[in-house]
Write a protein that holds these residues in place. Structure first.
Motif, short mmCIF file in Angstrom:
data_model
loop_
_atom_site.label_atom_id
_atom_site.label_comp_id
_atom_site.label_asym_id
_atom_site.label_seq_id
_atom_site.Cartn_x
_atom_site.Cartn_y
_atom_site.Cartn_z
N ALA A 66 0.89 -0.66 0.09
CA ALA A 66 0.14 -0.32 0.28
C ALA A 66 0.72 1.26 0.32
O ALA A 66 0.50 2.34 -1.00
CB ALA A 66 -1.14 0.22 1.17
N ALA A 67 1.86 1.60 0.75
CA ALA A 67 2.86 2.52 0.91
C ALA A 67 3.08 2.28 -0.50
O ALA A 67 3.79 3.18 -1.08
CB ALA A 67 3.74 2.20 2.20
N VAL A 68 4.06 1.38 -0.76
CA VAL A 68 4.46 1.60 -2.64
C VAL A 68 3.97 2.25 -3.22
O VAL A 68 4.02 3.15 -3.67
CB VAL A 68 5.28 0.13 -2.49
N THR A 69 2.37 1.98 -3.41
CA THR A 69 1.46 2.37 -4.43
C THR A 69 0.80 3.52 -4.37
O THR A 69 1.11 4.77 -5.09
CB THR A 69 0.52 1.04 -4.60
N TYR A 70 1.08 4.06 -3.46
CA TYR A 70 0.26 5.40 -2.38
C TYR A 70 1.64 6.09 -3.50
O TYR A 70 1.45 7.77 -3.71
CB TYR A 70 0.31 5.41 -0.54
N ASN A 71 2.87 6.11 -2.46
CA ASN A 71 3.99 6.19 -3.32
C ASN A 71 3.48 6.94 -5.10
O ASN A 71 3.81 8.00 -5.07
CB ASN A 71 5.25 6.10 -3.22
N ASP A 72 3.54 5.88 -5.63
CA ASP A 72 3.68 6.08 -6.64
C ASP A 72 2.89 6.17 -7.75
O ASP A 72 3.07 7.97 -8.34
CB ASP A 72 3.57 4.50 -7.63
N HIS A 73 1.70 6.84 -6.96
CA HIS A 73 0.24 7.56 -7.42
C HIS A 73 0.34 9.17 -7.01
O HIS A 73 0.44 10.07 -7.33
CB HIS A 73 -1.20 7.52 -6.61
N LEU A 74 1.01 9.10 -5.26
CA LEU A 74 1.16 11.32 -5.21
C LEU A 74 2.53 11.16 -6.27
O LEU A 74 2.22 12.60 -6.40
CB LEU A 74 1.85 10.24 -3.84
N TYR A 75 3.16 10.72 -6.27
CA TYR A 75 4.21 11.70 -6.87
C TYR A 75 4.28 11.94 -8.25
O TYR A 75 4.78 13.09 -8.64
CB TYR A 75 5.93 11.03 -6.64
N GLU A 76 2.94 10.48 -8.81
CA GLU A 76 3.25 11.22 -10.10
C GLU A 76 2.02 12.59 -10.14
O GLU A 76 2.71 13.30 -10.76
CB GLU A 76 1.88 9.94 -10.88
N LYS A 77 0.97 12.89 -9.13
CA LYS A 77 0.79 13.78 -9.01
C LYS A 77 0.86 15.20 -9.25
O LYS A 77 0.83 15.83 -10.57
CB LYS A 77 -0.55 13.47 -8.15
N ILE A 78 2.36 14.54 -8.51
CA ILE A 78 2.95 16.23 -7.50
C ILE A 78 3.71 16.88 -9.33
O ILE A 78 3.88 17.59 -9.85
CB ILE A 78 3.70 15.71 -7.17
N HIS A 79 4.50 15.89 -10.11
CA HIS A 79 5.45 15.92 -10.98
C HIS A 79 4.36 16.50 -11.95
O HIS A 79 4.87 17.64 -12.48
CB HIS A 79 5.51 14.47 -11.43
N TYR A 80 3.67 15.92 -12.17
CA TYR A 80 1.93 16.54 -13.55
C TYR A 80 2.15 17.77 -12.93
O TYR A 80 2.19 18.86 -13.89
CB TYR A 80 0.93 15.40 -12.99
N LEU A 81 1.49 17.93 -11.71
CA LEU A 81 1.07 19.06 -11.69
C LEU A 81 2.13 20.53 -11.68
O LEU A 81 2.21 21.51 -12.16
CB LEU A 81 1.18 20.07 -10.25
N ALA A 82 3.51 19.77 -10.77
CA ALA A 82 5.01 20.57 -11.69
C ALA A 82 4.94 20.86 -12.63
O ALA A 82 5.51 22.59 -13.40
CB ALA A 82 6.34 20.15 -11.04
N ILE A 83 4.91 19.77 -13.80
CA ILE A 83 4.83 19.94 -14.93
C ILE A 83 4.32 21.39 -15.16
O ILE A 83 4.28 21.69 -16.22
CB ILE A 83 4.99 18.98 -16.31
#
Length: 784
Positions: free
Chosen positions: A578-595
């Motif tokens: 669950a922590a691995v998946t949560y990391n994956d989704h959270l940082y994808e969102k942050i990266h998307y918003l940064a771009i």
């Protein structure tokens, strides 16, 4: 209401030479105010302990405040961590009184701040603040911004956070007296970072930046936090990386550049892989070169002698390739035994590692060490412009195949090229030994970093920085000529240099536990990216090649901290899928918003100069990460959203060549009252040492619920940490300061397995190896 014990103090001595009779009712009201938000805490116990510290017939008012602070700190436990906020409130009252006295205003409980415009005018006049604060904002605008200041946000700080802010960041006059309060520091930073914005938007953008900082949704990096808006201060950027040319001029020029940046508070990385090895020839004279170690010792002396604004010694990391002939002596740099002439104890070191070496370690194969100067001379390789290149200039474009391994095989097969040959595992054993004794060397996985480099068309990444999270194109600055020139009857020595890519990065970080749970990322990240981009235009870097690189690439490093804090609040165990998946989704969102934010800035202000030819422009960057090529399960961002964003980037460009880097965030995460970076919590109750006492620092939001999710660093299976880091890495165009936590008795085979896992998981680097028997220094510059 509680009943206090019989008091012994009778007279209170005030700062203005007045004395007052101790007012018991007033003290009870003060106590109630300090504790009003914490009904579960024992007021009577606190009050009795305070009074027991005040047994003299007369005491200074400051002694009462200090007794309140110390009592609250003594009561902090795992079961009752909220006493740290009571201590913070007592410290706040002390700060308010000091500022009011020093600035000549009356502070009230409901209005503790003074006139903001008057503060600005006073500190600009005395030379503490920069003139831009008055030149770019009208008195009416400053009053408006002053009215926006929210004193209640001061109550978000715990004691150690507020103390750190006070000791390191708040502006004082030249006599060292406190002049600035916490929310004024945030507002001054916001004003200064926005002072070049269009006049019609300037005030609103400053308010938005203040909102982000004052609510502790983010923190600025230490250089920005400490220096923004101040006149006699250092620069605002956090990290620099130089690449040293293989020439006497290049080596000494680099040392000078490092010294100039170090004195202004920058953390420095230095790549030495182009310097010829010990025993190499110089101008045809055989066995003349002394190799890289003497030059590293010079950098060590620079770190010690050129301190950072008089506060601490400089912080410099040096990197060398694992195929360099001097790598064995390099790995012994920080050991406490052996020849001291070959040691550099104040320097940090890292190794640049190709995939092929890790394969050789795993398969127990031989490894060959070469001199970069000899490789260039014997092999005769050149780049597209006809310039000589060496092994360090290549990387494997695909996992398991590519240019580096082809060139390495050619070098191995050439009988005219001298080399040292030994089992790769023997080098790795030296690495592991040094890491357990000193915490370093850092590991930089060069092929992975270059394969995912969105700007690989414009250069090569040879190494990382002091904290292993910055990964940008590098090249040496080369002295072209030196000549006497007569101009207007005056003789001058003119030195001409060809500037290389001297890496600069500008950092700030998201407080995950606050920003994610408050659901403000969509509002927060655009203002963070704008703040970072504005640092590039505001900052004046003394080293011109660094200034030049900063504007060519406009690189920024949006990071995060408080990951373990967030997971604990969300009820997610660190060691879980669950922590691995949560990391994956959270940082994808942050990266998307940064771009998305950088694209919007490019549409408004223009793309970075080298955008054309980048993988951002071609769309390859998005394809490489499967953002636009497949329908993937995602918690936050759909494939269609990514496709639309990729199209927008192609049309409007990107303002910043690199966007994300997760720094260590040591001191600024303390200010924000959260866990550092992407690290697990060290202890449930740790202690900060002061001169005469220790400050208890419980894990953030520690409770009966979160305690179960705060498994501490040395009890966590590090393979789970690596899995999470691997999930994050796909969404970081640069890197992350990722620590490994090991016990001193770890078996060599287990230690090696961690490194192999980190490499296979796609990490671009690992930072310190932290052992319970080892204390390592934190990088202040990269704290953000």
């Amino acid at each position: 209401m509680f009943t206090p014990p019989v008091r012994t103090v009778h007279t209170v001595l005030k700062p203005n030479n007045r004395s007052l009779t101790f007012d018991e009712d007033r003290f009870i009201r003060y106590s109630e105010r300090m504790l009003e938000d914490y009904p579960h805490l024992d007021r009577s116990r606190w009050h009795r302990s305070v009074m027991s510290k005040l047994r003299q017939p007369s005491v200074h008012a400051s002694d009462i405040t200090q007794a309140c602070i110390m009592t609250a700190l003594e009561l902090v436990t795992r079961e009752q961590p909220d006493w740290k906020f009571v201590a913070a409130r007592s410290l706040l009252t002390k700060l308010y009184k000091e500022a009011a006295l020093n600035r000549s205003y009356k502070a009230y409980a409901d209005k503790p701040y003074g006139d903001f415009l008057k503060l600005i005018r006073s500190l600009v006049t005395t030379g503490v603040y920069r003139e831009e604060l008055l030149l770019c904002y009208t008195p009416e605008q400053i009053r408006e911004l002053g009215a926006t200041i929210a004193p209640q946000c001061d109550e978000l700080f715990d004691y150690i956070g507020l103390l750190t802010l006070r000791e390191r960041y708040l502006a004082a006059d030249f006599e060292g007296r406190t002049m600035e309060l916490p929310q004024e520091r945030y507002m001054v930073i916001a004003m200064y970072l926005m002072h070049k914005e269009p006049e019609e938007r300037r005030v609103q953008l400053a308010k938005e930046a203040y909102w982000a900082m004052s609510n502790l949704y983010m923190t600025a990096a230490t250089p920005t936090m400490a220096n923004a808006g101040k006149k006699v201060a250092g620069q605002l950027s956090s990290c620099f990386i130089d690449t040293v040319d293989d020439s006497l001029e290049g080596i000494f020029d680099s040392n000078t550049a490092v010294a100039r940046l170090s004195k202004m508070g920058g953390g420095i990385g230095v790549y030495l892989g182009k310097i010829r090895a010990r025993g190499s020839d110089i101008r045809g004279h055989k066995n003349s070169s002394s190799g890289v170690i003497p030059w590293i010792r010079q950098l060590n002396n620079t770190a010690v002698s050129v301190d950072q604004l008089g506060t601490r010694k400089g912080a410099i990391a040096v990197y060398l390739d694992v195929f360099h002939k001097d790598i064995l002596s390099f790995l012994d740099l920080k050991l406490n035994n052996g020849d001291e002439r070959m040691r550099a104890h104040d320097i940090f070191h890292g190794i640049s590692i190709p995939d092929l070496f890790m394969e050789a370690v795993e398969q127990r194969e031989d490894w060959h060490l070469f001199c970069p100067h000899e490789v260039k001379k014997v092999m005769g390789w050149t780049d597209d412009n006809g310039r000589p290149v060496g092994l360090e200039d290549f990387f494997d474009e695909k996992l398991g195949e590519g240019t580096f391994r082809e060139r390495y095989a050619e070098a191995v097969a050439n009988p005219r090229l001298s080399r040292i040959t030994l089992p790769a595992i023997d080098i790795m054993k030296r690495v592991l030994k040094s890491q357990l004794e000193t915490g370093t060397p850092y590991m930089f996985y060069k092929d992975c970093a270059n394969r995912s480099n969105p700007n690989q068309a414009h250069g090569v990444i040879y190494s990382s920085n002091l904290c292993t999270e910055i990964m940008q194109n590098q090249s040496p600055t080369v002295v072209e000529q030196e000549e006497l020139v007569v101009r207007d009857g005056q003789t001058r020595i003119v030195i001409t240099k060809v500037p290389g890519d001297f890496v600069v990065c500008n950092l700030n970080s998201i407080h995950l536990a606050r920003a994610v749970r408050a659901d403000v990322l969509e509002r927060l990240i655009p203002i963070q990216v704008r703040m970072l981009d504005n640092v590039i235009d505001i900052n004046n870097i003394e080293v011109l090649q660094a200034q030049y690189t900063n504007h060519r690439y406009r690189a920024i490093g949006l990071g995060t901290f408080g990951l373990h804090h967030l997971l604990a609040l969300e009820g997610i165990a660190w060691e879980s899928e669950a922590a691995v998946t949560y990391n994956d989704h959270l940082y994808e969102k942050i990266h998307y918003l940064a771009i998305q934010s950088s694209m919007a800035l490019a549409r408004e202000k223009g793309a970075y100069p080298l955008f054309q030819g980048s993988q951002w422009e071609s769309g390859r960057y998005f394809e490489q990460r499967d953002y636009t090529t497949a329908n993937r399960p995602g918690l936050y961002v759909s494939t269609e959203q990514w496709r639309k964003l990729a199209d927008a980037v192609k049309e409007y460009g990107l303002r910043n060549a690199w966007l994300m880097a997760v720094a260590p965030n040591g001191s600024t995460s303390i200010i924000a009252g959260s866990t550092a970076s992407v690290d697990p919590v060290y202890e449930l109750l740790s202690y900060e040492e002061k001169t005469t006492y220790k400050i208890a620092n419980p894990a953030p939001d520690l409770s009966e619920k979160t305690m179960w999710y705060y498994k501490t660093a040395f009890h966590i299976d590090q393979h789970w940490s690596i899995q999470m880091a691997g999930a994050r890495q796909r969404h970081l165009d640069q890197g992350q300061s990722f620590n490994l936590y090991v016990r001193p008795d770890i078996r060599a085979v287990e230690f090696l397995a961690l490194h192999l896992h980190a490499w296979k998981a796609g990490l671009k680097s690992t930072y310190y190896v932290r052992s319970q028997a080892l204390t390592v220094e934190e990088c202040e510059a990269c704290s953000s």
